[in-house]
Design a protein around this motif. Structure first.
Motif, PDB file in Angstrom:
ATOM      1  N   MET A   1     -44.672 -22.289 -43.673  1.00 17.73           N
ATOM      2  CA  MET A   1     -44.285 -21.723 -41.969  1.00 17.73           C
ATOM      3  C   MET A   1     -42.980 -21.108 -42.275  1.00 17.73           C
ATOM      4  SD  MET A   1     -41.991 -24.098 -40.534  1.00 17.73           S
ATOM      5  CE  MET A   1     -40.492 -24.714 -39.117  1.00 17.73           C
ATOM      6  N   PRO A   2     -43.304 -20.125 -41.434  1.00 23.28           N
ATOM      7  CA  PRO A   2     -42.203 -18.455 -41.832  1.00 23.28           C
ATOM      8  C   PRO A   2     -40.315 -19.215 -41.775  1.00 23.28           C
ATOM      9  CG  PRO A   2     -42.556 -18.981 -39.542  1.00 23.28           C
ATOM     10  CD  PRO A   2     -43.567 -19.868 -40.038  1.00 23.28           C
ATOM     11  N   SER A   3     -39.866 -19.026 -42.289  1.00 23.40           N
ATOM     12  CA  SER A   3     -38.752 -19.345 -42.451  1.00 23.40           C
ATOM     13  C   SER A   3     -37.878 -18.449 -41.336  1.00 23.40           C
ATOM     14  CB  SER A   3     -37.690 -18.350 -44.375  1.00 23.40           C
ATOM     15  OG  SER A   3     -38.076 -17.198 -44.371  1.00 23.40           O
ATOM     16  N   SER A   4     -36.693 -18.698 -41.433  1.00 26.37           N
ATOM     17  CA  SER A   4     -35.670 -18.471 -40.015  1.00 26.37           C
ATOM     18  C   SER A   4     -34.867 -16.634 -40.537  1.00 26.37           C
ATOM     19  CB  SER A   4     -34.736 -19.599 -39.750  1.00 26.37           C
ATOM     20  OG  SER A   4     -35.187 -20.368 -39.080  1.00 26.37           O
ATOM     21  N   PRO A   5     -34.502 -16.154 -40.323  1.00 26.38           N
ATOM     22  CA  PRO A   5     -34.169 -14.961 -39.887  1.00 26.38           C
ATOM     23  C   PRO A   5     -32.600 -15.571 -40.351  1.00 26.38           C
ATOM     24  CG  PRO A   5     -34.794 -15.148 -38.246  1.00 26.38           C
ATOM     25  CD  PRO A   5     -34.983 -16.151 -38.461  1.00 26.38           C
ATOM     26  N   PRO A   6     -31.968 -14.645 -41.496  1.00 27.56           N
ATOM     27  CA  PRO A   6     -30.682 -14.461 -41.318  1.00 27.56           C
ATOM     28  C   PRO A   6     -29.290 -14.768 -40.229  1.00 27.56           C
ATOM     29  CG  PRO A   6     -31.174 -13.070 -42.814  1.00 27.56           C
ATOM     30  CD  PRO A   6     -31.865 -13.490 -42.129  1.00 27.56           C
ATOM     31  N   LEU A   7     -28.685 -15.809 -40.382  1.00 25.72           N
ATOM     32  CA  LEU A   7     -27.488 -15.225 -39.351  1.00 25.72           C
ATOM     33  C   LEU A   7     -26.811 -14.827 -39.940  1.00 25.72           C
ATOM     34  CD1 LEU A   7     -26.883 -19.269 -39.532  1.00 25.72           C
ATOM     35  CD2 LEU A   7     -28.299 -17.696 -37.737  1.00 25.72           C
ATOM     36  N   ARG A   8     -26.288 -13.623 -38.302  1.00 26.69           N
ATOM     37  CA  ARG A   8     -25.328 -12.615 -38.363  1.00 26.69           C
ATOM     38  C   ARG A   8     -23.735 -13.073 -38.372  1.00 26.69           C
ATOM     39  NH1 ARG A   8     -28.200  -9.919 -33.284  1.00 26.69           N
ATOM     40  NH2 ARG A   8     -27.756 -12.169 -32.919  1.00 26.69           N
ATOM     41  N   VAL A   9     -23.122 -13.048 -39.078  1.00 27.44           N
ATOM     42  CA  VAL A   9     -21.902 -13.628 -39.421  1.00 27.44           C
ATOM     43  C   VAL A   9     -20.678 -12.443 -40.204  1.00 27.44           C
ATOM     44  CG1 VAL A   9     -20.217 -15.559 -40.769  1.00 27.44           C
ATOM     45  CG2 VAL A   9     -22.884 -15.595 -40.482  1.00 27.44           C
ATOM     46  N   ILE A  10     -19.568 -11.971 -38.294  1.00 28.40           N
ATOM     47  CA  ILE A  10     -17.926 -12.028 -38.875  1.00 28.40           C
ATOM     48  C   ILE A  10     -17.357 -12.160 -39.593  1.00 28.40           C
ATOM     49  CG2 ILE A  10     -16.868 -10.278 -37.717  1.00 28.40           C
ATOM     50  CD1 ILE A  10     -18.937 -10.272 -35.664  1.00 28.40           C
ATOM     51  N   GLN A  11     -16.714 -11.957 -41.114  1.00 28.32           N
ATOM     52  CA  GLN A  11     -15.424 -12.072 -40.887  1.00 28.32           C
ATOM     53  C   GLN A  11     -14.275 -11.687 -40.543  1.00 28.32           C
ATOM     54  OE1 GLN A  11     -15.310 -14.333 -43.502  1.00 28.32           O
ATOM     55  NE2 GLN A  11     -13.294 -14.808 -43.623  1.00 28.32           N
ATOM     56  N   TRP A  12     -13.272 -12.615 -39.859  1.00 26.55           N
ATOM     57  CA  TRP A  12     -12.489 -12.218 -39.335  1.00 26.55           C
ATOM     58  C   TRP A  12     -11.142 -12.562 -39.953  1.00 26.55           C
ATOM     59  CZ3 TRP A  12     -11.462 -10.426 -33.436  1.00 26.55           C
ATOM     60  CH2 TRP A  12     -10.145 -10.948 -33.875  1.00 26.55           C
ATOM     61  N   ALA A  13     -10.920 -11.437 -41.186  1.00 29.27           N
ATOM     62  CA  ALA A  13      -9.296 -11.646 -42.592  1.00 29.27           C
ATOM     63  C   ALA A  13     -10.060 -11.929 -43.284  1.00 29.27           C
ATOM     64  CB  ALA A  13      -8.692 -12.805 -41.164  1.00 29.27           C
ATOM     65  N   THR A  14      -9.146 -11.212 -44.611  1.00 33.24           N
ATOM     66  CA  THR A  14      -9.485 -11.448 -45.479  1.00 33.24           C
ATOM     67  C   THR A  14      -8.568 -11.765 -46.272  1.00 33.24           C
ATOM     68  OG1 THR A  14      -8.962  -9.115 -46.322  1.00 33.24           O
ATOM     69  CG2 THR A  14     -11.838  -9.775 -45.484  1.00 33.24           C
ATOM     70  N   THR A  27     -23.065 -12.993 -50.788  1.00 33.25           N
ATOM     71  CA  THR A  27     -23.920 -13.512 -51.731  1.00 33.25           C
ATOM     72  C   THR A  27     -25.245 -14.991 -51.162  1.00 33.25           C
ATOM     73  OG1 THR A  27     -22.587 -15.383 -52.920  1.00 33.25           O
ATOM     74  CG2 THR A  27     -21.938 -12.964 -53.665  1.00 33.25           C
ATOM     75  N   ARG A  28     -24.701 -15.017 -50.162  1.00 30.78           N
ATOM     76  CA  ARG A  28     -26.190 -15.922 -49.853  1.00 30.78           C
ATOM     77  C   ARG A  28     -26.769 -16.137 -48.639  1.00 30.78           C
ATOM     78  NH1 ARG A  28     -22.282 -21.771 -49.177  1.00 30.78           N
ATOM     79  NH2 ARG A  28     -24.181 -22.292 -47.493  1.00 30.78           N
ATOM     80  N   PRO A  29     -28.034 -16.222 -48.925  1.00 26.70           N
ATOM     81  CA  PRO A  29     -29.219 -15.052 -48.745  1.00 26.70           C
ATOM     82  C   PRO A  29     -29.190 -15.174 -46.866  1.00 26.70           C
ATOM     83  CG  PRO A  29     -30.347 -16.993 -50.155  1.00 26.70           C
ATOM     84  CD  PRO A  29     -28.862 -16.800 -50.343  1.00 26.70           C
TER      85      PRO A  29
END
Length: 352
Positions: A1-14, A27-29
Motif C-alpha cells: 500500500m503506497p504511503s501518503s505524501p508528506p503534508l505541506r506545512v508553514i511555520q508562522w513565527a520562530t 526533520t520528520r519525513p
C-alpha cells in the motif's frame, strides 16, 4: 500500500516555541516545510534550516504575509509571541487566523482558541465562516493553558463518580528562558514593583482571556454553566541579586508571580487554576517548586503530579506538531481537543 505524501506545512513565527516546531517540521519525513514567516528583521532571507542549526532546506524566511497566504499548504503552525496580542480578546489573532483559513489552510495555533466559544457567537461565526470559505479547520492547542489545564483534568474526570472541585497548579522556572520579550516584557520580572504594576496590566487581560478558555472548556464539557471566572494575582520581590538567561534580577525587583483563575457557580469554586512563575526557582522559596499538579476533589479523590518537564516549550511545540495530521484529516470547522483523535508521539520513537 503506497504511503501518503508528506503534508505541506508553514511555520508562522520562530520564537522560543516556533523554533522547536520548525526543527520538527524539517526533520520528520511526514512533513514538507513550504514556508516560514518571521518577525525579526535579522532572520529575513535566512534559510529555515540554517536558522535552527540544521542543513539548508531551500525554504527562505519571509515577513511577507501575502506571500504566505498565497503559498499552497495543508496546514499552518501559528505560533507568534503572545506579547503581540496584549489587550485581550484576540482582535488581530482572529483576523490573521481567518485569512489563513479562508486561503484554504488548516491552522494549529498556540495563541489560544482552545475554546473559541469563550469569545462569543460573533467570533465563533467569523472563524466558522472562514473555515467554510477555505474548506479548512482550526485547532488551538495553547502553550499554557492547553493540555495540562484542560485535557488532563478532563481525562481524569472519566474516573469520577462525583466531582466537587477541580484544581490545577502549574509552577514554572524561567531561569533558562532566553527571551526578554517573555521574561521581562510579558511577565515583568526584573522590574520595580511600580513598573511591574503598570506593565502587567495588559498582560493581566491576556492571561484572563486564555485561562478563562480552559476553565470554561472543562466546565462546558462537564455540563456545568459558570457564572464568572474570577482572577487574582500577586508578586514577589528579590531578596538577593541573581542572573537569569534573560537578564539581571536586582534586589527589590520582581522575581516571581502567582496567578489564580477560578470558575464560580453560585459563588462556589468549580475549577481553580493556579499559575506560579519564577525567574529562578532556586532563588525564590515562596510558592511551590516547578511542576504540575491536578487534584480532583470528589469520589474518588485524585491527585496527579508531573514533577519534571525538562523542556516545557519543546513539549508545547510537539503537542501542536503532533496534531497536524489529525486536523488535516478532520472535517472543516473549529475542532477542539475532544473533536480530534488523541495526539500522540507517533513517528517520534527513536530506538537507536
Amino acid at each position: 500500500m503506497p504511503s501518503s505524501p508528506p503534508l505541506r506545512v508553514i511555520q508562522w513565527a520562530t520564537g522560543a516555541v516556533g523554533r522547536y516546531s520548525l526543527r520538527a517540521l524539517i526533520t520528520r519525513p511526514e512533513f514538507d516545510l513550504v514556508g516560514v514567516l518571521v518577525y525579526d528583521p535579522d532572520k529575513l532571507g535566512q534559510d529555515a534550516g540554517t536558522l535552527v542549526g540544521l542543513p539548508a532546506t531551500g525554504v527562505t524566511c519571509t515577513d511577507d504575509v501575502d506571500e504566505i497566504l498565497a503559498t499552497e499548504a495543508d496546514c499552518v503552525l501559528h505560533m507568534p509571541l503572545p506579547a503581540s496580542y496584549f489587550g485581550g480578546g484576540h482582535p488581530t489573532d482572529v483576523e490573521t487566523i481567518c485569512a489563513l483559513l479562508a486561503s484554504g489552510k488548516n491552522v494549529v495555533t498556540t495563541t489560544g482558541f482552545v475554546y473559541p466559544q469563550c469569545y462569543g457567537p460573533g467570533v465563533v461565526e467569523r472563524l466558522e465562516a472562514a473555515c467554510r470559505a477555505g474548506n479548512a479547520s482550526l485547532h488551538g492547542t495553547g502553550i499554557n493553558p492547553g493540555f495540562m489545564s484542560d485535557m488532563l483534568p478532563l481525562a481524569l474526570t472519566g474516573l469520577s463518580n462525583r466531582i466537587d472541585h477541580i484544581y490545577v497548579r502549574e509552577s514554572s522556572d524561567f531561569r533558562g528562558h532566553p527571551s526578554r520579550q517573555i521574561v521581562v516584557d510579558l511577565f515583568g520580572f526584573t522590574r520595580s514593583a511600580k513598573d511591574y504594576a503598570a506593565a502587567v496590566r495588559p498582560f493581566r487581560a491576556f492571561q484572563r482571556s486564555l485561562f478563562a478558555e480552559s476553565v470554561q472548556f472543562v466546565a462546558g464539557n462537564l455540563d456545568v454553566t459558570l457564572d464568572e471566572v474570577e482572577e487574582s494575582d500577586e508578586f514577589e520581590l528579590a531578596a538577593e541579586e541573581f542572573e537569569v538567561a534573560a537578564g539581571l534580577v536586582r534586589v527589590g525587583t520582581v522575581c516571581a508571580s502567582r496567578w489564580t483563575f477560578t470558575g464560580l457557580v453560585r459563588g462556589r469554586p468549580f475549577m481553580t487554576v493556579e499559575c506560579v512563575y519564577k525567574a529562578d526557582a532556586t532563588k525564590v522559596r515562596r510558592w511551590p517548586e516547578p511542576g504540575f499538579t491536578i487534584h480532583i476533589e470528589g469520589v474518588p479523590q485524585m491527585t496527579l503530579a508531573v514533577e519534571e518537564m525538562s523542556h516545557g516549550l519543546a513539549g508545547a511545540a510537539a503537542h501542536a506538531v503532533n496534531t497536524v495530521s489529525a486536523l488535516c484529516a478532520a472535517p472543516p470547522g473549529i475542532r477542539t481537543l475532544l473533536d480530534l483523535p488523541l495526539a500522540t508521539g507517533r513517528g517520534t520513537v527513536r530506538l537507536t
